[in-house]
Design a protein around this motif. Structure first.
Motif, PDB file in Angstrom:
ATOM      1  N   GLU A   1       0.846  -1.163  -0.067  1.00 20.72           N
ATOM      2  CA  GLU A   1      -0.058  -0.025  -0.044  1.00 20.72           C
ATOM      3  C   GLU A   1       0.951   1.305   0.011  1.00 20.72           C
ATOM      4  O   GLU A   1       0.637   2.061  -0.626  1.00 20.72           O
ATOM      5  CB  GLU A   1      -1.005   0.085   1.203  1.00 20.72           C
ATOM      6  CG  GLU A   1      -1.783   1.287   1.299  1.00 20.72           C
ATOM      7  CD  GLU A   1      -3.054   0.973   2.139  1.00 20.72           C
ATOM      8  OE1 GLU A   1      -3.300  -0.089   2.542  1.00 20.72           O
ATOM      9  OE2 GLU A   1      -3.691   2.107   2.445  1.00 20.72           O
ATOM     10  N   LYS A   2       1.979   1.222   0.824  1.00 23.36           N
ATOM     11  CA  LYS A   2       2.935   2.389   0.807  1.00 23.36           C
ATOM     12  C   LYS A   2       3.482   2.662  -0.498  1.00 23.36           C
ATOM     13  O   LYS A   2       3.727   3.856  -1.060  1.00 23.36           O
ATOM     14  CB  LYS A   2       3.847   2.177   1.815  1.00 23.36           C
ATOM     15  CG  LYS A   2       4.666   3.048   2.334  1.00 23.36           C
ATOM     16  CD  LYS A   2       5.971   2.890   3.161  1.00 23.36           C
ATOM     17  CE  LYS A   2       5.739   2.641   4.792  1.00 23.36           C
ATOM     18  NZ  LYS A   2       5.804   4.395   5.271  1.00 23.36           N
ATOM     19  N   ALA A   3       3.878   1.452  -0.922  1.00 24.96           N
ATOM     20  CA  ALA A   3       4.695   1.703  -2.429  1.00 24.96           C
ATOM     21  C   ALA A   3       3.636   2.315  -3.590  1.00 24.96           C
ATOM     22  O   ALA A   3       3.867   2.926  -4.691  1.00 24.96           O
ATOM     23  CB  ALA A   3       5.014   0.380  -2.745  1.00 24.96           C
ATOM     24  N   LEU A   4       2.207   1.436  -3.498  1.00 25.34           N
ATOM     25  CA  LEU A   4       1.267   2.126  -4.347  1.00 25.34           C
ATOM     26  C   LEU A   4       1.193   3.825  -4.277  1.00 25.34           C
ATOM     27  O   LEU A   4       1.022   4.399  -5.323  1.00 25.34           O
ATOM     28  CB  LEU A   4      -0.080   1.412  -4.198  1.00 25.34           C
ATOM     29  CG  LEU A   4      -0.326   0.016  -4.731  1.00 25.34           C
ATOM     30  CD1 LEU A   4      -1.270  -0.508  -4.076  1.00 25.34           C
ATOM     31  CD2 LEU A   4      -0.066   0.149  -6.065  1.00 25.34           C
ATOM     32  N   LYS A   5       1.189   4.250  -2.711  1.00 22.32           N
ATOM     33  CA  LYS A   5       0.901   5.688  -2.762  1.00 22.32           C
ATOM     34  C   LYS A   5       2.084   6.490  -3.220  1.00 22.32           C
ATOM     35  O   LYS A   5       1.924   7.523  -3.966  1.00 22.32           O
ATOM     36  CB  LYS A   5       0.685   5.869  -1.328  1.00 22.32           C
ATOM     37  CG  LYS A   5      -0.722   5.428  -0.825  1.00 22.32           C
ATOM     38  CD  LYS A   5      -0.959   5.508   0.581  1.00 22.32           C
ATOM     39  CE  LYS A   5      -2.760   5.186   0.610  1.00 22.32           C
ATOM     40  NZ  LYS A   5      -2.783   4.840   2.130  1.00 22.32           N
ATOM     41  N   GLN A   6       3.279   5.851  -2.883  1.00 27.23           N
ATOM     42  CA  GLN A   6       4.739   6.581  -3.330  1.00 27.23           C
ATOM     43  C   GLN A   6       4.854   6.494  -4.853  1.00 27.23           C
ATOM     44  O   GLN A   6       5.186   7.577  -5.310  1.00 27.23           O
ATOM     45  CB  GLN A   6       5.862   5.683  -2.779  1.00 27.23           C
ATOM     46  CG  GLN A   6       6.303   6.022  -1.373  1.00 27.23           C
ATOM     47  CD  GLN A   6       7.360   5.276  -0.885  1.00 27.23           C
ATOM     48  OE1 GLN A   6       8.077   4.676  -1.540  1.00 27.23           O
ATOM     49  NE2 GLN A   6       7.628   5.278   0.445  1.00 27.23           N
ATOM     50  N   THR A   7       4.367   5.576  -5.653  1.00 31.25           N
ATOM     51  CA  THR A   7       4.856   5.531  -7.007  1.00 31.25           C
ATOM     52  C   THR A   7       3.587   6.171  -7.652  1.00 31.25           C
ATOM     53  O   THR A   7       3.528   6.386  -8.896  1.00 31.25           O
ATOM     54  CB  THR A   7       4.947   3.947  -7.622  1.00 31.25           C
ATOM     55  OG1 THR A   7       3.738   3.121  -7.114  1.00 31.25           O
ATOM     56  CG2 THR A   7       6.294   3.569  -6.851  1.00 31.25           C
ATOM     57  N   GLY A   8       2.349   6.057  -6.925  1.00 31.57           N
ATOM     58  CA  GLY A   8       1.054   6.560  -7.860  1.00 31.57           C
ATOM     59  C   GLY A   8       0.714   5.478  -8.933  1.00 31.57           C
ATOM     60  O   GLY A   8       0.027   5.775  -9.923  1.00 31.57           O
ATOM     61  N   ALA A   9       1.199   4.267  -8.810  1.00 27.98           N
ATOM     62  CA  ALA A   9       0.888   3.317  -9.798  1.00 27.98           C
ATOM     63  C   ALA A   9      -0.828   3.021  -9.573  1.00 27.98           C
ATOM     64  O   ALA A   9      -1.365   2.966  -8.732  1.00 27.98           O
ATOM     65  CB  ALA A   9       1.670   2.058  -9.671  1.00 27.98           C
TER      66      ALA A   9
END
Ligand code: KG4
Ligand code: ZN
Length: 339
Positions: free
Chosen positions: A259-267
């Motif tokens: 979830e953190k990575a999705l938010k960071q990358t905006g993927a």
């Protein structure tokens, strides 16, 4: 185009024919023959590398013959040979690489060496033409736990990974101490559905702070200590509760970092693959999270989550399309590729 794929990096000998049309948007599995060595290795509680290499040598010719027969194609119909070249058990990899090399050169077919981790992700491309890079990727397998950004179908940048044990390896170890045969991940999954996920408080494998890294050694040791302690003091442990707590804590760690990575990358898309992507609790948790965030989630069919050659053929197609190819110098390597 027909791609003949080979997989022999660990304890599965596999050959597959993948038919690829419309620039990769249509991928049809014409055959995907898998000879598993699990029964042999389960006698020893894990994969024995020397035994794995020998079993690959014994199986690879007949597995290939069957893959071609089932697909109804001849070597002269094949447009590309793709083989897992790294990472994995070196002796096991060499069997597939040498076999693929000989077949490709004897029949004058282009050859490409494939990264086993990227192949796991490519399993999701089969039947999902909607997947469109850039996307966020997650590999959860027996040997790896990796979060990455996919710039293209075969070009990835790692953004998080485990600093010690892989999630699958830790599942197998805990399952083994509970007396389940190797590999115990799937049995632990089933047992976990019958227990209380809050019965045991295990340390989270999600490392604190901004990092997207994991550590599975702490939770593994805590579970093994709980089991040993109970045995020494004569206390009964409800295995269902221990399995449920373990799986819940591990899955929650993966969910929170993804979830953190999705938010960071905006993927806008998440692609999850590897043997542990078959875990029912992980699949449920990630689909709930993606629904909440409005992110599209892709996971390979259950039959394509474990090691198989169809995924290698799919990855090989994209590697070749991106300009990669190999000659007689192609070699196997035990280590991870350079992403
Ligand atoms: O990707 P894979 O077939 O081999 C590697 O490249 O490592 O993954 C094998 C791992 C094993 O650790 C196995 O226990 C785990 O995947 N696994 C599962 C499930 N099915 C397979 N782990 C948890 N739940 C499952 N349902
Ligand atoms: Zn694998």
């Amino acid at each position: 185009m027909f791609v003949l794929g080979f997989e022999s990096s660990c304890d599965e000998t596999s050959a597959a024919v993948l038919e690829i049309n419309r620039d990769g948007r249509e991928q049809i599995i014409r055959s995907n023959v898998i000879a598993s060595q699990i029964d042999i290795h389960s006698l020893y509680g894990g994969v024995v590398p020397e035994i794995a290499s020998r079993a690959h040598v014994e199986a690879i010719s007949s597995v290939t013959r069957r893959a071609l027969e089932e697909a109804g194609v001849k070597p002269s119909d094949i447009g590309l040979v793709a083989v897992t070249a790294y990472p994995g058990l070196i002796g096991a990899l060499l069997v597939g690489v040498n076999f693929a090399k000989s077949l490709a050169f004897a029949n004058r077919i282009p050859l490409v060496g494939v990264d086993h981790l990227k192949a796991h992700i490519a399993a999701a491309y089969i039947g999902a033409p909607e997947i469109q890079p850039p996307f966020l990727g997650l590999i959860v397998s027996g040997g790896h736990t990796v979060l990455f950004r996919a710039e293209d179908y075969y070009s990835f940048e790692q953004i998080g990974s485990t600093r010690d044990d892989a999630i699958g390896e830790s599942f197998d170890k805990v399952a083994r101490v509970m007396g389940m045969p190797y590999p115990g991940g799937a049995k632990l999954d089933l047992l976990a559905t019958k227990g209380d996920p809050h019965a045991f408080a295990f340390p989270s494998p999600a490392l604190a702070g901004d990092t997207l890294d994991f550590s599975f050694s702490g939770i593994k040791t805590a579970a093994l200590n709980a089991l040993h302690h109970a045995r020494q003091t004569g206390q009964a442990v409800r295995y269902e509760d221990l399995a449920a707590s373990y799986v819940h804590t591990a899955v929650e760690a993966i969910r929170s970092k993804a979830e953190k990575a999705l938010k960071q990358t905006g993927a806008g898309q998440l692609v999850v693959a590897g043997g542990v992507a078959a875990n029912s609790h992980l699949r449920a948790s990630l689909s709930g999270m993606c629904k909440k965030l409005g992110v599209e989630l892709f996971m390979p069919a259950l039959s394509l989550c474990g090691d198989n050659a169809a995924m290698v053929a799919s990855a090989g197609y994209y590697a070749f399309r991106a300009g990669e190819s190999a000659g007689t110098e192609l070699n196997a390597s035990a280590s991870d590729g350079d992403w």
